[in-house]
Design a protein around this motif. Structure first.
Motif, mmCIF file in Angstrom:
data_model
loop_
_atom_site.group_PDB
_atom_site.id
_atom_site.type_symbol
_atom_site.label_atom_id
_atom_site.label_comp_id
_atom_site.label_asym_id
_atom_site.label_seq_id
_atom_site.Cartn_x
_atom_site.Cartn_y
_atom_site.Cartn_z
ATOM 1 N N ALA A 134 0.832 -1.205 0.000
ATOM 2 C CA ALA A 134 0.000 0.000 0.000
ATOM 3 C C ALA A 134 0.868 1.257 0.000
ATOM 4 N N GLU A 135 1.964 1.226 0.757
ATOM 5 C CA GLU A 135 2.858 2.386 0.817
ATOM 6 C C GLU A 135 3.524 2.634 -0.531
ATOM 7 N N ARG A 136 3.978 1.569 -1.182
ATOM 8 C CA ARG A 136 4.620 1.717 -2.488
ATOM 9 C C ARG A 136 3.615 2.191 -3.532
ATOM 10 N N ALA A 137 2.377 1.673 -3.465
ATOM 11 C CA ALA A 137 1.341 2.108 -4.405
ATOM 12 C C ALA A 137 1.061 3.589 -4.258
ATOM 13 N N ALA A 138 0.926 4.056 -3.014
ATOM 14 C CA ALA A 138 0.673 5.476 -2.775
ATOM 15 C C ALA A 138 1.814 6.324 -3.320
ATOM 16 N N GLU A 139 3.027 5.834 -3.190
ATOM 17 C CA GLU A 139 4.204 6.573 -3.650
ATOM 18 C C GLU A 139 4.176 6.760 -5.172
ATOM 19 N N VAL A 140 3.946 5.658 -5.914
ATOM 20 C CA VAL A 140 3.999 5.787 -7.374
ATOM 21 C C VAL A 140 2.754 6.484 -7.921
#
Length: 266
Positions: A134-140
């Motif tokens: 979820a954190e990586r998705a929010a970042e990209v």
């Protein structure tokens, strides 16, 4: 000082397809598609490949992505011949190269939420926890100009340009050094095309991404690419800087492509 080795080096690439038999017991005809294509891209640069339908552009993209096996030649990324890697080595190497497809809706699973779509390439490589994904998705998603809440929506809730931003976010999730973009704006309205091209240029400037950009449109590649390679019937007929090809094309085929670019009449 010796010049740096290219990030991507393609040498003498050949490919063909076998067609259906014309006679019950006859051999399957062979359709040659690529004839000894060579190209190089330095890290952080962009190479455009242009040509009409059937010139071999998309086949070249699939071979660079190791989605098909060439009949001859090599594709080296970061010094590794992708077609000589084992299945496990190739799976690990895919972290370094990702693809953006032509149809932003057709390339996104309509049954999955955006967060799952965007993070899908991570799971064979890292097996992230749900929180990490979820954190990586929010970042990209933020990098491509989408909001955190968009992660919980489905593809049909977005416009065509937004869906292509989702596809670009999916390509960025593994932090690749090379992105192969196969006609990534041809299915979009002209105004949206410009937005997506500007986004790709911004991402390159910010993250140093290298692009192999496939298109039939010289005007589109001139917006993004440092060099253009002209492909006709599976052969490279000309290459050079976009401005050079626009103002002084040497090959008759390139001149025909330039003449086909719409111009505003005043």
């Amino acid at each position: 000082m010796a010049p740096a080795s290219p990030l991507l080096r393609v040498r003498a690439l050949q490919h063909h397809y076998r067609l259906p038999r014309t006679r019950l017991l006859g051999p399957r005809p062979i359709l040659p598609v690529l004839h000894g294509v060579d190209l190089e891209i330095q890290a952080g640069r962009s190479l455009g490949v242009v040509g009409e339908s059937g010139s071999g552009k998309s086949t070249l993209a699939r071979l660079v992505m190791a989605l098909e096996t060439p009949a001859g030649g090599s594709v080296e990324l970061l010094g590794r011949d992708l077609h000589r890697l084992s299945a496990a080595e190739l799976r690990a190497a895919r972290r370094d190269f990702q693809m953006v497809f032509q149809d932003p809706y057709g390339s996104l699973d309509p049954r999955q939420r955006v967060e799952r779509i965007v993070t899908e390439p991570l799971f064979p490589l890292e097996r992230p926890t749900r929180a990490e994904a979820a954190e990586r998705a929010a970042e990209v998603l933020a990098q491509v100009g989408l909001r955190p809440g968009d992660a919980h929506k489905y593809p049909h809730e977005f416009s065509g340009g937004q869906r292509q931003r989702i596809a670009i976010a999916r390509a960025l999730i593994t932090r690749p050094c090379l992105i192969v973009a196969d006609e990534p704006v041809s299915a979009l309205d002209v105004s949206v095309q410009a937005q997506v091209l500007n986004l790709l240029a911004e991402l390159q400037e910010r993250h140093g991404v290298t692009y192999l950009f496939i298109s039939h449109d010289l005007a589109v590649v001139s917006h993004l690419c440092d060099e253009v390679l002209v492909l006709r019937a599976g052969e490279v007929v000309e290459r050079g800087a976009p401005q050079q090809l626009f103002t002084a094309p040497q090959h008759p085929y390139t001149r025909a492509l330039v003449d086909a670019v719409p111009r505003m009449v005043v």
